[in-house]
Structures are given as C-alpha cells and as structure tokens.
Design a protein around this motif. Structure first.
Motif, PDB file in Angstrom:
ATOM      1  N   VAL A 103       0.841  -1.199   0.000  1.00 41.43           N
ATOM      2  CA  VAL A 103       0.000   0.000   0.000  1.00 41.43           C
ATOM      3  C   VAL A 103       0.881   1.254   0.000  1.00 41.43           C
ATOM      4  CG1 VAL A 103      -1.674   1.336   1.326  1.00 41.43           C
ATOM      5  CG2 VAL A 103      -1.962  -1.141   1.073  1.00 41.43           C
ATOM      6  N   ALA A 104       1.936   1.229   0.821  1.00 46.04           N
ATOM      7  CA  ALA A 104       2.876   2.352   0.823  1.00 46.04           C
ATOM      8  C   ALA A 104       3.516   2.529  -0.549  1.00 46.04           C
ATOM      9  CB  ALA A 104       3.950   2.128   1.888  1.00 46.04           C
ATOM     10  N   GLY A 105       3.853   1.405  -1.187  1.00 46.68           N
ATOM     11  CA  GLY A 105       4.451   1.468  -2.517  1.00 46.68           C
ATOM     12  C   GLY A 105       3.513   2.048  -3.560  1.00 46.68           C
ATOM     13  N   ILE A 106       2.223   1.741  -3.434  1.00 41.97           N
ATOM     14  CA  ILE A 106       1.235   2.287  -4.373  1.00 41.97           C
ATOM     15  C   ILE A 106       1.179   3.805  -4.262  1.00 41.97           C
ATOM     16  CG2 ILE A 106      -1.237   2.419  -4.881  1.00 41.97           C
ATOM     17  CD1 ILE A 106      -1.404  -0.558  -4.099  1.00 41.97           C
ATOM     18  N   VAL A 107       1.164   4.319  -3.030  1.00 45.17           N
ATOM     19  CA  VAL A 107       1.105   5.767  -2.833  1.00 45.17           C
ATOM     20  C   VAL A 107       2.381   6.423  -3.347  1.00 45.17           C
ATOM     21  CG1 VAL A 107       0.978   7.608  -1.113  1.00 45.17           C
ATOM     22  CG2 VAL A 107      -0.487   5.601  -0.894  1.00 45.17           C
ATOM     23  N   ARG A 108       3.525   5.859  -2.997  1.00 41.70           N
ATOM     24  CA  ARG A 108       4.789   6.432  -3.466  1.00 41.70           C
ATOM     25  C   ARG A 108       4.864   6.434  -4.994  1.00 41.70           C
ATOM     26  NH1 ARG A 108       9.661   4.180   0.450  1.00 41.70           N
ATOM     27  NH2 ARG A 108       8.630   4.521   2.453  1.00 41.70           N
ATOM     28  N   GLY A 109       4.480   5.312  -5.599  1.00 38.65           N
ATOM     29  CA  GLY A 109       4.521   5.215  -7.052  1.00 38.65           C
ATOM     30  C   GLY A 109       3.566   6.184  -7.724  1.00 38.65           C
ATOM     31  N   SER A 110       2.390   6.375  -7.125  1.00 37.26           N
ATOM     32  CA  SER A 110       1.397   7.286  -7.706  1.00 37.26           C
ATOM     33  C   SER A 110       1.876   8.729  -7.648  1.00 37.26           C
ATOM     34  CB  SER A 110       0.059   7.129  -6.978  1.00 37.26           C
ATOM     35  OG  SER A 110      -0.463   5.828  -7.155  1.00 37.26           O
ATOM     36  N   VAL A 111       2.470   9.119  -6.517  1.00 33.69           N
ATOM     37  CA  VAL A 111       3.006  10.481  -6.397  1.00 33.69           C
ATOM     38  C   VAL A 111       4.141  10.683  -7.398  1.00 33.69           C
ATOM     39  CG1 VAL A 111       4.219  12.096  -4.890  1.00 33.69           C
ATOM     40  CG2 VAL A 111       2.316  10.748  -3.994  1.00 33.69           C
ATOM     41  N   THR A 167      -0.752  16.278   2.401  1.00 36.17           N
ATOM     42  CA  THR A 167       0.612  15.765   2.507  1.00 36.17           C
ATOM     43  C   THR A 167       0.800  14.880   3.741  1.00 36.17           C
ATOM     44  OG1 THR A 167       1.271  17.822   3.613  1.00 36.17           O
ATOM     45  CG2 THR A 167       1.623  17.683   1.243  1.00 36.17           C
ATOM     46  N   ALA A 168       0.224  15.273   4.868  1.00 28.82           N
ATOM     47  CA  ALA A 168       0.398  14.471   6.088  1.00 28.82           C
ATOM     48  C   ALA A 168      -0.227  13.092   5.933  1.00 28.82           C
ATOM     49  CB  ALA A 168      -0.216  15.203   7.285  1.00 28.82           C
ATOM     50  N   LEU A 169      -1.418  13.044   5.367  1.00 32.38           N
ATOM     51  CA  LEU A 169      -2.117  11.775   5.174  1.00 32.38           C
ATOM     52  C   LEU A 169      -1.389  10.901   4.158  1.00 32.38           C
ATOM     53  CD1 LEU A 169      -4.656  10.201   5.997  1.00 32.38           C
ATOM     54  CD2 LEU A 169      -5.861  11.303   4.101  1.00 32.38           C
ATOM     55  N   MET A 170      -1.003  11.491   3.041  1.00 29.90           N
ATOM     56  CA  MET A 170      -0.303  10.743   1.997  1.00 29.90           C
ATOM     57  C   MET A 170       1.033  10.206   2.496  1.00 29.90           C
ATOM     58  SD  MET A 170      -1.197  13.406  -1.085  1.00 29.90           S
ATOM     59  CE  MET A 170      -0.111  12.708  -2.323  1.00 29.90           C
ATOM     60  N   SER A 171       1.766  11.035   3.228  1.00 29.27           N
ATOM     61  CA  SER A 171       3.069  10.619   3.724  1.00 29.27           C
ATOM     62  C   SER A 171       2.943   9.520   4.772  1.00 29.27           C
ATOM     63  CB  SER A 171       3.809  11.825   4.318  1.00 29.27           C
ATOM     64  OG  SER A 171       4.035  12.819   3.340  1.00 29.27           O
ATOM     65  N   ALA A 172       1.899   9.603   5.603  1.00 30.44           N
ATOM     66  CA  ALA A 172       1.698   8.571   6.621  1.00 30.44           C
ATOM     67  C   ALA A 172       1.434   7.217   5.975  1.00 30.44           C
ATOM     68  CB  ALA A 172       0.544   8.967   7.541  1.00 30.44           C
ATOM     69  N   VAL A 173       0.589   7.196   4.942  1.00 31.28           N
ATOM     70  CA  VAL A 173       0.291   5.943   4.251  1.00 31.28           C
ATOM     71  C   VAL A 173       1.528   5.443   3.507  1.00 31.28           C
ATOM     72  CG1 VAL A 173      -1.151   4.830   2.520  1.00 31.28           C
ATOM     73  CG2 VAL A 173      -2.140   6.546   4.039  1.00 31.28           C
ATOM     74  N   ALA A 174       2.319   6.370   2.974  1.00 27.79           N
ATOM     75  CA  ALA A 174       3.518   6.006   2.220  1.00 27.79           C
ATOM     76  C   ALA A 174       4.706   5.671   3.123  1.00 27.79           C
ATOM     77  CB  ALA A 174       3.905   7.132   1.273  1.00 27.79           C
ATOM     78  N   LEU A 175       4.519   5.778   4.444  1.00 28.36           N
ATOM     79  CA  LEU A 175       5.593   5.501   5.409  1.00 28.36           C
ATOM     80  C   LEU A 175       6.796   6.404   5.162  1.00 28.36           C
ATOM     81  CD1 LEU A 175       5.437   1.576   5.472  1.00 28.36           C
ATOM     82  CD2 LEU A 175       4.370   3.194   7.074  1.00 28.36           C
ATOM     83  N   GLN A 176       6.503   7.692   4.944  1.00 23.48           N
ATOM     84  CA  GLN A 176       7.541   8.682   4.701  1.00 23.48           C
ATOM     85  C   GLN A 176       7.274   9.911   5.562  1.00 23.48           C
ATOM     86  OE1 GLN A 176       6.984   9.138   0.390  1.00 23.48           O
ATOM     87  NE2 GLN A 176       8.958   8.148   0.049  1.00 23.48           N
TER      88      GLN A 176
END
Length: 245
Positions: A103-111, A167-176
């Motif tokens: 799931v973190a990879g999906i968010v990172r890849g999408s961004v 950004t806070a929500l996206m980064s939390a899911v992306a583990l960043q």
C-alpha cells in the motif's frame, strides 16, 4: 485570446491544475479565471479513486500477497498440529506486513508518476506555465514538486497554489516524512490554503507555517466551497498572475 483595454489581443495564461478525489473548488476557480487563463489538466493517479494507479507494480505485488494470505487463512482452519498452525499463522502475519508495504508502494509510485506527468507537461509547454494549482491529492503532488525544486522555488519558475494539500495523510500511508517538513521556500511564490474544519484529511496543516510559504486559513472544510474561501482563492490567484506578468 483576450482583449486588453487598448484593443490588443493578449494570450491566455497557461495554468496547470491537479485535482484530487473530488474537484473541490477547482471548477469555480476556472469559471472566474476563464477570461484570463487556459487550464491544463493532466491526468495523474489519485488512489483509491480512478484506475491509472492500478498499473503500478506495487498493485501486482499486493494481489500476489493477498492470494497467499487468503490461501494461508484457509489452511489455518484445517491445520493439524501446533507446529503447522504456528507456521501458517506466521505466514499470515508476514503477509499482513507485506500488504502494508505494498500500500505504501502504491502511494509512493502514484506520487512519483504524478510528478513525472507534471514535469513532462511543463516541458511540452516550453516554460509558459505561470502557476501550478493542486487540490487535495493534487496539492500533495505539487508539494513534492516544490520539494524537488521544480516549482515555486526560484525566480522564473511557476508559482504554486496548494488547496487543502493532504501531505500528512499521503506521507503517513507512504511511510515517509510529511512533505511539509521537507519544504523550504523564501519567496511569495507558494501559497497554501487550509480549512480550520479539515482535521480528517489534513491533520497537521500547521506544519506549513514553518516552510516559508504564505498560509491562508479559511473557515471551511476539505472541499473549500464556502463563498469567503472562494473569494480568497480568487484574490490570491489574481495576485500570482500579476507577479508572473
């Protein structure tokens, strides 16, 4: 084309717009600027909405892990012996951990894909774009563009307007780390809008106060449809347009 007061035709100003899970205030913004601007709206992944993010390699990895997880869960109930059950339970635990990473990879890849799309759009328009606007998820992508020094960082670059950037929500899911903690600007070219009633989608909006960006606090929720908020967005857009001319 538009016509100035002296009758001469003036070119419309190109602006890139990045939406989120809903258009929010973007449609209203386009209406009150349609006589001055032309809007470029590249398609970017916005998981879990849409389909383009499903092409990310992390989605395939997630599907494989889920298949293994469901197979293991079924085997637990028919396991014979303590050792066999412990092994299968351990397999399920590892699968849960891998699901989280996928799931973190999906968010990172999408961004990352969204950033590539905007960079390509900027190149195609030969640096004529004056402002990049991002709402919600799109605001998170614009924040990453600022972090990479693509927009809003130096003179000559497009200004940036972020509306309720998640950004806070996206980064939390992306583990960043939150992108807002990694951004530093020293000019009037970055404006950030946050609603005082938007704690669910933007839980740490105050972090933007430390970036050097101009932060606008509005009595609004995540959708930013209050009349006062729209008027403030309009004033800010006109201000940024004047700075770029």
């Amino acid at each position: 084309m538009m016509h100035s007061s002296n009758g001469r035709a003036e070119a419309l100003i190109p602006i890139i717009i990045l939406g989120g899970w809903s258009p929010g205030p973007l449609n209203q913004m386009k209406r009150f600027l349609q006589s001055r601007c032309v809007f470029i709206e590249p398609s970017i992944p916005t998981p879990p909405v849409g389909c383009s993010w499903c092409l990310d390699k992390s989605v395939l990895a997630l599907a494989i892990v889920l298949i293994i997880m469901f197979w293991s869960s079924g085997r637990v109930f028919v396991a014979h012996g303590l050792q066999s059950m412990i092994l299968r339970l351990a397999t399920m635990g590892i699968c849960v951990f891998l699901v989280r990473l996928c799931v973190a990879g999906i968010v990172r890849g999408s961004v990352a894909k969204g950033v590539r799309v905007v960079k390509r759009t900027l190149q195609q328009n030969r640096d004529n774009v004056k402002i990049v606007v991002g709402f919600s998820w799109g605001g998170g992508v614009v924040a990453e563009l600022i972090r990479q020094g693509v927009v809003g960082s130096t003179p000559g670059q497009p200004s940036a307007l972020l509306i309720a950037p998640t950004t806070a929500l996206m980064s939390a899911v992306a583990l960043q780390p939150d992108t807002a903690l990694q951004v530093e600007v020293s000019s009037d070219s970055v404006h950030v809008f946050h609603g005082t009633h938007d704690k669910e989608f933007c839980p740490h909006a105050d972090r933007w106060e430390q970036t050097g960006a101009r932060v606008h606090w509005c009595e609004d929720n995540h959708l930013f449809l209050q009349r006062s908020s729209l008027q403030e967005i309009k004033r800010t857009m006109l201000h940024l347009l004047e700075r770029q001319q």
